[in-house]
Write a protein that holds these residues in place. Structure first.
Motif, PDB file in Angstrom:
ATOM      1  N   PHE A   9      39.750  44.774  41.438  1.00 51.50           N
ATOM      2  CA  PHE A   9      39.359  43.459  40.942  1.00 51.50           C
ATOM      3  C   PHE A   9      39.565  43.429  39.423  1.00 51.50           C
ATOM      4  CE2 PHE A   9      35.844  46.372  41.419  1.00 51.50           C
ATOM      5  CZ  PHE A   9      35.284  46.415  40.152  1.00 51.50           C
ATOM      6  N   PRO A  10      39.861  42.243  38.856  1.00 50.88           N
ATOM      7  CA  PRO A  10      39.983  42.146  37.399  1.00 50.88           C
ATOM      8  C   PRO A  10      38.618  42.164  36.727  1.00 50.88           C
ATOM      9  CG  PRO A  10      40.346  39.998  38.390  1.00 50.88           C
ATOM     10  CD  PRO A  10      40.206  40.975  39.522  1.00 50.88           C
ATOM     11  N   VAL A  11      38.587  42.654  35.504  1.00 49.55           N
ATOM     12  CA  VAL A  11      37.377  42.689  34.695  1.00 49.55           C
ATOM     13  C   VAL A  11      37.618  41.840  33.452  1.00 49.55           C
ATOM     14  CG1 VAL A  11      35.846  44.167  33.335  1.00 49.55           C
ATOM     15  CG2 VAL A  11      36.697  44.954  35.543  1.00 49.55           C
ATOM     16  N   PHE A  12      36.593  41.093  33.038  1.00 51.90           N
ATOM     17  CA  PHE A  12      36.731  40.145  31.939  1.00 51.90           C
ATOM     18  C   PHE A  12      35.701  40.425  30.853  1.00 51.90           C
ATOM     19  CE2 PHE A  12      38.229  38.234  35.786  1.00 51.90           C
ATOM     20  CZ  PHE A  12      39.287  37.417  35.435  1.00 51.90           C
ATOM     21  N   VAL A  50      40.617  41.908  30.846  1.00 52.08           N
ATOM     22  CA  VAL A  50      40.949  43.145  30.131  1.00 52.08           C
ATOM     23  C   VAL A  50      41.550  44.181  31.071  1.00 52.08           C
ATOM     24  CG1 VAL A  50      39.273  42.808  28.290  1.00 52.08           C
ATOM     25  CG2 VAL A  50      38.555  43.945  30.389  1.00 52.08           C
ATOM     26  N   THR A  51      41.342  44.006  32.360  1.00 52.68           N
ATOM     27  CA  THR A  51      42.057  44.784  33.373  1.00 52.68           C
ATOM     28  C   THR A  51      42.420  43.833  34.505  1.00 52.68           C
ATOM     29  OG1 THR A  51      40.124  45.407  34.708  1.00 52.68           O
ATOM     30  CG2 THR A  51      40.678  46.835  32.865  1.00 52.68           C
ATOM     31  N   HIS A  52      43.458  44.162  35.233  1.00 50.18           N
ATOM     32  CA  HIS A  52      43.892  43.319  36.339  1.00 50.18           C
ATOM     33  C   HIS A  52      43.665  44.042  37.664  1.00 50.18           C
ATOM     34  CE1 HIS A  52      45.601  40.401  33.566  1.00 50.18           C
ATOM     35  NE2 HIS A  52      46.094  41.432  32.873  1.00 50.18           N
ATOM     36  N   SER A  53      43.821  43.329  38.753  1.00 51.70           N
ATOM     37  CA  SER A  53      43.597  43.913  40.070  1.00 51.70           C
ATOM     38  C   SER A  53      44.538  45.096  40.301  1.00 51.70           C
ATOM     39  CB  SER A  53      43.831  42.867  41.156  1.00 51.70           C
ATOM     40  OG  SER A  53      42.908  41.805  41.037  1.00 51.70           O
ATOM     41  N   ASN A  54      43.975  46.135  40.929  1.00 48.73           N
ATOM     42  CA  ASN A  54      44.740  47.331  41.306  1.00 48.73           C
ATOM     43  C   ASN A  54      45.349  48.032  40.095  1.00 48.73           C
ATOM     44  OD1 ASN A  54      44.285  46.883  44.123  1.00 48.73           O
ATOM     45  ND2 ASN A  54      45.842  45.273  44.047  1.00 48.73           N
ATOM     46  N   VAL A  78      30.400  42.227  30.139  1.00 46.66           N
ATOM     47  CA  VAL A  78      31.531  42.473  31.020  1.00 46.66           C
ATOM     48  C   VAL A  78      31.288  41.677  32.299  1.00 46.66           C
ATOM     49  CG1 VAL A  78      32.918  44.214  32.207  1.00 46.66           C
ATOM     50  CG2 VAL A  78      31.757  44.787  30.065  1.00 46.66           C
ATOM     51  N   PHE A  79      32.363  41.074  32.852  1.00 40.82           N
ATOM     52  CA  PHE A  79      32.199  40.143  33.956  1.00 40.82           C
ATOM     53  C   PHE A  79      33.264  40.373  35.026  1.00 40.82           C
ATOM     54  CE2 PHE A  79      30.740  38.333  30.016  1.00 40.82           C
ATOM     55  CZ  PHE A  79      29.526  37.757  30.336  1.00 40.82           C
ATOM     56  N   ILE A  80      32.904  39.954  36.248  1.00 37.80           N
ATOM     57  CA  ILE A  80      33.876  39.884  37.338  1.00 37.80           C
ATOM     58  C   ILE A  80      33.854  38.466  37.893  1.00 37.80           C
ATOM     59  CG2 ILE A  80      33.650  42.315  37.980  1.00 37.80           C
ATOM     60  CD1 ILE A  80      31.859  41.365  40.337  1.00 37.80           C
ATOM     61  N   GLU A 140      32.554  41.138  46.578  1.00 38.43           N
ATOM     62  CA  GLU A 140      32.608  42.090  47.694  1.00 38.43           C
ATOM     63  C   GLU A 140      33.432  43.321  47.324  1.00 38.43           C
ATOM     64  OE1 GLU A 140      33.796  42.327  52.446  1.00 38.43           O
ATOM     65  OE2 GLU A 140      33.873  40.402  51.383  1.00 38.43           O
ATOM     66  N   ARG A 141      34.557  43.113  46.630  1.00 38.06           N
ATOM     67  CA  ARG A 141      35.360  44.250  46.180  1.00 38.06           C
ATOM     68  C   ARG A 141      34.578  45.109  45.184  1.00 38.06           C
ATOM     69  NH1 ARG A 141      41.249  41.433  44.932  1.00 38.06           N
ATOM     70  NH2 ARG A 141      41.721  40.782  47.082  1.00 38.06           N
ATOM     71  N   TYR A 142      33.844  44.446  44.314  1.00 40.45           N
ATOM     72  CA  TYR A 142      32.999  45.172  43.369  1.00 40.45           C
ATOM     73  C   TYR A 142      31.955  46.001  44.114  1.00 40.45           C
ATOM     74  CZ  TYR A 142      29.092  45.734  40.080  1.00 40.45           C
ATOM     75  OH  TYR A 142      28.057  46.228  39.337  1.00 40.45           O
TER      76      TYR A 142
END
Length: 460
Positions: free
Chosen positions: A155-158, A170-174, A191-193, A199-201
């Protein structure tokens, strides 16, 4: 003390609401909600769209458009289509003319459109709910310490920029969270999702944390976030979806909610204190309006720890019984949730029309073909019935009220105290739960002494 009312940021430049209606009543209603929550908004005439939309307008998260009194459905559908093409990333709320209901609007198969009738727009909290959900609840906050350097994130992180409050990935999926990026993100304020990635988190947390102590608490919070997101997905169908979803999608949304609930229930096997964890899981304006996941989690925890009733029935009935609140008159719901205009938190002091919301919830579930069990149906419609037989909507005798319904009603009283008493006094959560129990044991009208004795230890 739980801070659920977030102060408006000093600089928030993203456009949350674009109003394209020229109707004065529609506009005044929208501005009332704008002022209540400090939403960023712009108002412009629909005719001005022909000149082209600026970049700022293109970023509008939610757009409000109303049908003119004498405008045909065909003409209105054309205007709706124009807005969808002009704003490809925005969600749209349409308000139908007084003589029509939202079912009349052609083209609602587009999931970006949420049509509301005049009664829904002016008399219920549905537009307020939509504004906050679409504009303020797209992200869940997590801690950078939840993640581990050099692991692959599905999952991406923001992070959120301090001045304009925009979220930046700041990161993308996979992708792999490098050690260098981990250190840089650690310096951010938060930091956010994405809500949809909860569910992936949760699966990520389950992979890296054990089932005891801090690890179990981490799992419980992640699973609560997944449960919250699944409940919103089902709400979308039950409250606003008339044409776009099939019977299979209704069942799938319910099964997804059940699955999230089962994962959460697994965390109740241990003895970790999870009460405060759930209470502190989310904060913000929207989470004052949709409290069912907290009520359900409290109810399931009481049921599991006390051995009273079926925790699964308590959880699912707690999640579903309040859906109908958004069909009830706004003033009653605001009084019940927030104490506006009178004493709050005690549904017995509200008009009987308020007490029909569990029946409205059940009817919505049945109308969509949601496969709820007979036990959940029975508990849903009895969450405002009382031991003295004077509850509502049906004044069910005490011996006919499911124990799970009693547990949900007690959990609801705890949740009301969190929203009101705790914020007013700053009292600790454990003391608050005990005070709710003491107050109810002195009254003995809503709950029997045997029931209160049976759940007492579960509240500690």
């Amino acid at each position: 003390m739980l801070d659920t009312k977030m102060p408006p940021p000093m600089f928030r430049q993203k456009l949350e609401l674009l109003i394209l209606s020229g109707n004065e009543r529609i506009l005044n209603r929208a501005k009332h909600i704008v002022s209540r929550y400090f939403l960023t908004f712009q108002h412009m005439d629909f005719s001005d769209l022909s000149k082209g939309a600026t970049l700022d307008l293109m970023r509008a998260q939610l757009i409000l458009l109303s049908q003119e009194d004498q405008e045909s459905l065909q003409d209105f559908a054309v205007r709706v289509d124009q807005v969808l093409h002009a704003f490809p990333r925005s969600r749209l709320v349409t308000v139908m003319a007084p003589s029509l209901s939202r079912e009349n609007l052609e083209g609602t198969a587009n999931t970006r459109i949420t049509p509301l009738s005049q009664a829904e727009y002016f008399q219920t909290m549905k537009f307020e709910y939509l504004c906050l959900q679409r504009c303020r609840a797209q992200y869940f906050d997590i801690k950078i310490s939840d993640l581990f350097p050099m692991t692959t994130l599905s999952f991406p992180v923001f992070i959120r920029q301090p001045l304009n409050q925009r979220y930046v990935a700041v990161t993308h999926s996979n992708s792999v969270l490098s050690d260098d990026r981990y250190q840089r993100v650690s310096a951010a304020d938060g930091v956010f999702i994405l809500q949809k990635d909860s569910e992936r988190y949760s699966q990520y947390i389950a992979s890296y944390y054990d089932t005891s102590g801090k690890g179990m608490r981490m799992r419980a919070r992640a699973q609560f976030l997944a449960l919250y997101q699944a409940s919103l997905q089902l709400n979308e169908i039950l409250l606003f979806d008339f044409k776009s979803s099939s019977q299979e999608s209704f069942v799938a949304a319910y099964e997804s909610l059940q699955s999230a609930g089962e994962e959460l229930l697994k965390t109740f096997e241990g003895q970790e204190d999870l009460w405060d964890l759930f209470r502190e899981s989310l904060s913000g304006d929207f989470y004052r309006l949709w409290r069912a996941p907290w009520i359900a989690a409290y109810a399931a925890l009481i049921s599991k720890r006390s051995g009273q009733g079926n925790p699964r029935v308590a959880l699912m009935s707690g999640l579903l019984t309040d859906v109908g609140l958004l069909d009830v008159e706004e003033s009653l719901v605001r009084r019940y949730l927030l104490g506006d205009g009178g004493k709050q938190g005690d549904s017995s002091e509200l008009p009987q029309s308020f007490g029909y919301h569990p029946v409205l919830s059940l009817n919505r579930c049945l109308g969509k073909g949601v496969p709820i069990s007979e036990a959940i149906k029975a508990a849903m419609v009895c969450t405002h019935e009382r031991f003295d037989g004077k509850g509502f909507p049906n004044q069910v005798p005490a011996d006919k009220v499911p124990v799970e319904a009693q547990i949900v009603m007690f959990a609801e009283k705890i949740d009301q105290a969190v929203l009101t008493t705790m914020q007013e006094t700053g009292v600790g959560f454990r003391f608050l739960k005990e005070k709710v129990w003491e107050r109810e044991s002195q009254k003995t009208d809503a709950f029997s002494s045997d029931f209160l004795a049976a759940i007492a230890d579960s509240l500690i």
